[in-house]
Design a protein around this motif. Structure first.
Motif, PDB file in Angstrom:
ATOM      1  N   GLY A 131      12.712  63.789  47.206  1.00  0.00           N
ATOM      2  CA  GLY A 131      14.057  63.786  47.459  1.00  0.00           C
ATOM      3  C   GLY A 131      14.145  64.336  48.957  1.00  0.00           C
ATOM      4  O   GLY A 131      14.885  64.131  49.890  1.00  0.00           O
TER       5      GLY A 131
ATOM      6  N   TYR B  80      26.302  62.329  43.562  1.00  0.00           N
ATOM      7  CA  TYR B  80      24.948  62.500  44.207  1.00  0.00           C
ATOM      8  C   TYR B  80      24.384  63.871  43.999  1.00  0.00           C
ATOM      9  O   TYR B  80      23.124  64.121  43.719  1.00  0.00           O
ATOM     10  CB  TYR B  80      25.096  62.313  45.763  1.00  0.00           C
ATOM     11  N   SER B  81      25.216  64.808  44.074  1.00  0.00           N
ATOM     12  CA  SER B  81      24.678  66.099  44.127  1.00  0.00           C
ATOM     13  C   SER B  81      24.230  66.460  42.524  1.00  0.00           C
ATOM     14  O   SER B  81      23.261  67.319  42.216  1.00  0.00           O
ATOM     15  CB  SER B  81      25.894  67.255  44.524  1.00  0.00           C
TER      16      SER B  81
ATOM     17  N   LYS C 164      17.767  63.097  47.259  1.00  0.00           N
ATOM     18  CA  LYS C 164      17.606  62.548  46.020  1.00  0.00           C
ATOM     19  C   LYS C 164      16.577  61.149  46.239  1.00  0.00           C
ATOM     20  O   LYS C 164      17.024  60.581  47.023  1.00  0.00           O
ATOM     21  CB  LYS C 164      18.810  62.106  45.053  1.00  0.00           C
TER      22      LYS C 164
ATOM     23  N   CYS D 150      22.942  64.266  40.063  1.00  0.00           N
ATOM     24  CA  CYS D 150      22.116  63.505  39.438  1.00  0.00           C
ATOM     25  C   CYS D 150      20.750  63.880  39.902  1.00  0.00           C
ATOM     26  O   CYS D 150      20.446  64.665  40.934  1.00  0.00           O
ATOM     27  CB  CYS D 150      22.235  62.144  40.072  1.00  0.00           C
ATOM     28  N   GLU D 151      19.800  63.572  39.204  1.00  0.00           N
ATOM     29  CA  GLU D 151      18.498  63.791  39.375  1.00  0.00           C
ATOM     30  C   GLU D 151      17.622  62.817  40.139  1.00  0.00           C
ATOM     31  O   GLU D 151      17.029  62.947  40.911  1.00  0.00           O
ATOM     32  CB  GLU D 151      17.525  64.176  38.096  1.00  0.00           C
ATOM     33  N   PHE D 152      18.244  61.725  40.127  1.00  0.00           N
ATOM     34  CA  PHE D 152      17.846  60.581  41.178  1.00  0.00           C
ATOM     35  C   PHE D 152      18.716  59.457  41.058  1.00  0.00           C
ATOM     36  O   PHE D 152      19.559  59.400  40.322  1.00  0.00           O
ATOM     37  CB  PHE D 152      16.177  59.825  40.726  1.00  0.00           C
TER      38      PHE D 152
ATOM     39  N   SER E 288      15.196  57.705  45.112  1.00  0.00           N
ATOM     40  CA  SER E 288      15.586  56.587  44.690  1.00  0.00           C
ATOM     41  C   SER E 288      14.772  55.558  43.812  1.00  0.00           C
ATOM     42  O   SER E 288      13.478  55.640  44.149  1.00  0.00           O
ATOM     43  CB  SER E 288      16.531  55.792  45.498  1.00  0.00           C
TER      44      SER E 288
ATOM     45  N   TYR F  79      21.568  63.440  50.378  1.00  0.00           N
ATOM     46  CA  TYR F  79      21.786  64.349  49.262  1.00  0.00           C
ATOM     47  C   TYR F  79      20.351  64.828  48.822  1.00  0.00           C
ATOM     48  O   TYR F  79      20.474  65.635  47.759  1.00  0.00           O
ATOM     49  CB  TYR F  79      22.522  64.075  48.379  1.00  0.00           C
TER      50      TYR F  79
ATOM     51  N   ARG G 192      12.036  66.337  43.189  1.00  0.00           N
ATOM     52  CA  ARG G 192      12.637  67.227  44.277  1.00  0.00           C
ATOM     53  C   ARG G 192      11.887  67.104  45.684  1.00  0.00           C
ATOM     54  O   ARG G 192      12.453  66.961  46.563  1.00  0.00           O
ATOM     55  CB  ARG G 192      12.841  68.600  43.822  1.00  0.00           C
TER      56      ARG G 192
ATOM     57  N   ALA H  28      21.946  58.379  49.016  1.00  0.00           N
ATOM     58  CA  ALA H  28      21.115  59.133  48.123  1.00  0.00           C
ATOM     59  C   ALA H  28      20.166  60.369  48.731  1.00  0.00           C
ATOM     60  O   ALA H  28      20.186  61.457  48.302  1.00  0.00           O
ATOM     61  CB  ALA H  28      20.396  58.328  46.929  1.00  0.00           C
TER      62      ALA H  28
END
Length: 303
Positions: A275, A194-195, A226, A197-199, A228, A224, A272, A221
């Motif tokens: 997220g 999760y940390s 992110k 990944c970009e999404f 989805s 963290y 970002r 997700a």
């Protein structure tokens, strides 16, 4: 039951456990409430006998708790009065989400060859309705523009071999450089993924008798930070607010799915922000503490 002075039952599963509650209600007059989750009320409807039993249990309950507006709509179709249905969304406990150490992330990257990659994550059971096969097809389009993009899947299931065949069809025998199957991940490895990944992407689709009632992984997700991409299936649009905390697409629409993936890869700053909004929403609306505080007065009426 009479010896323990139980006068109200909370039933966590409509079938088969709800059958016992219904019998006790008829014989002893004990009231009960039922929790429903989506697939548990959709799947039995293909069998006429199970559907009839399902309706008897639900209609005799004092109250039916649904995990999403989608599930509530399905309950109404079964003849349950809207006034007897209460929505309690699934929640998260923020303390359960660990922050991975830098060395753990580095080790995870090395283990799966993720150095220098733009990581897209998918976590869940490898079953057909999760739509990972469509994410694999979409990555073929995405990789043409972003050649260092990879899809990392965490989970196991009966559809795993089919997904690997799909990956091989798209990327050849060395598909593992683009589609990485991690198997079941422990809590710290999940945190690393999760940390990194970009999404997050799980483009769920509707199947006969197999529907996504809500989608806890989207909340995970979000915890963290992110965004989805989810499929327009069941209660998923309630877990992901399209255009705000991510995107909702038709899971089988490869063009729309790959387009959403490329939008997030092409604008990391917007990803970002999405997220951040996703995490803010979960902390505001979906922690167990706040959910239970909101519903406590109604629950205690049954004590």
């Amino acid at each position: 039951m009479s010896r323990n002075k139980a006068d109200h039952l909370w039933v966590g599963q409509v079938l088969p456990i709800g059958t016992a509650a219904w019998i006790l209600h008829k014989i002893m007059g004990i009231r009960y409430s039922v929790f429903t989750h989506g697939m548990d009320i959709v799947a039995p409807q293909s069998n006429p006998r199970k559907k009839k039993l399902l309706q008897m249990i639900l209609r005799s309950a004092d109250e039916v708790v649904a995990n999403s507006l989608y599930t509530k709509t399905e309950l109404i179709k079964l003849g349950v009065s809207a006034d007897e249905i209460r929505i309690i969304y699934p929640g998260v406990d923020p303390e359960e989400f660990v922050e991975p150490r830098a060395e753990e992330i580095a080790e995870f990257c090395q283990k799966y060859g993720l150095e220098g990659k733009r990581v897209i994550a998918g976590i869940g059971r490898l079953v057909e309705r999760k739509g990972f096969q469509f994410a694999i097809l979409a990555l073929k389009n995405v990789a043409a523009k972003y050649p260092n993009a990879v899809l990392v899947l965490g989970g196991e299931g009966v559809y795993g071999q089919t997904l690997k065949c799909c990956a091989r069809d798209q990327f050849g025998d060395d598909y593992s450089k683009k589609i990485i199957f991690c198997g079941t991940l422990n809590i710290r490895d999940r945190a690393c993924l999760y940390s990194l990944c970009e999404f997050f992407v799980t483009p769920s689709v509707d199947l006969a008798g197999d529907i996504e009632g809500f989608g806890m992984v989207y909340l995970e997700a979000a915890m963290y930070g992110k965004p989805s991409i989810g499929g327009n299936s069941g209660g998923v649009p309630e877990a992901v607010i399209s255009g705000e905390t991510g995107y909702i697409v038709e899971g089988r629409d490869i063009s729309s799915l790959s387009g959403a993936m490329m939008r997030l890869l092409g604008d990391p700053e917007e990803a970002r922000r999405m997220g951040e909004r996703a995490r803010e929403r979960v902390m505001r609306d979906f922690t167990w503490e706040k959910l239970m505080k909101h519903h406590k007065s109604q629950v205690t009426n049954y004590k």
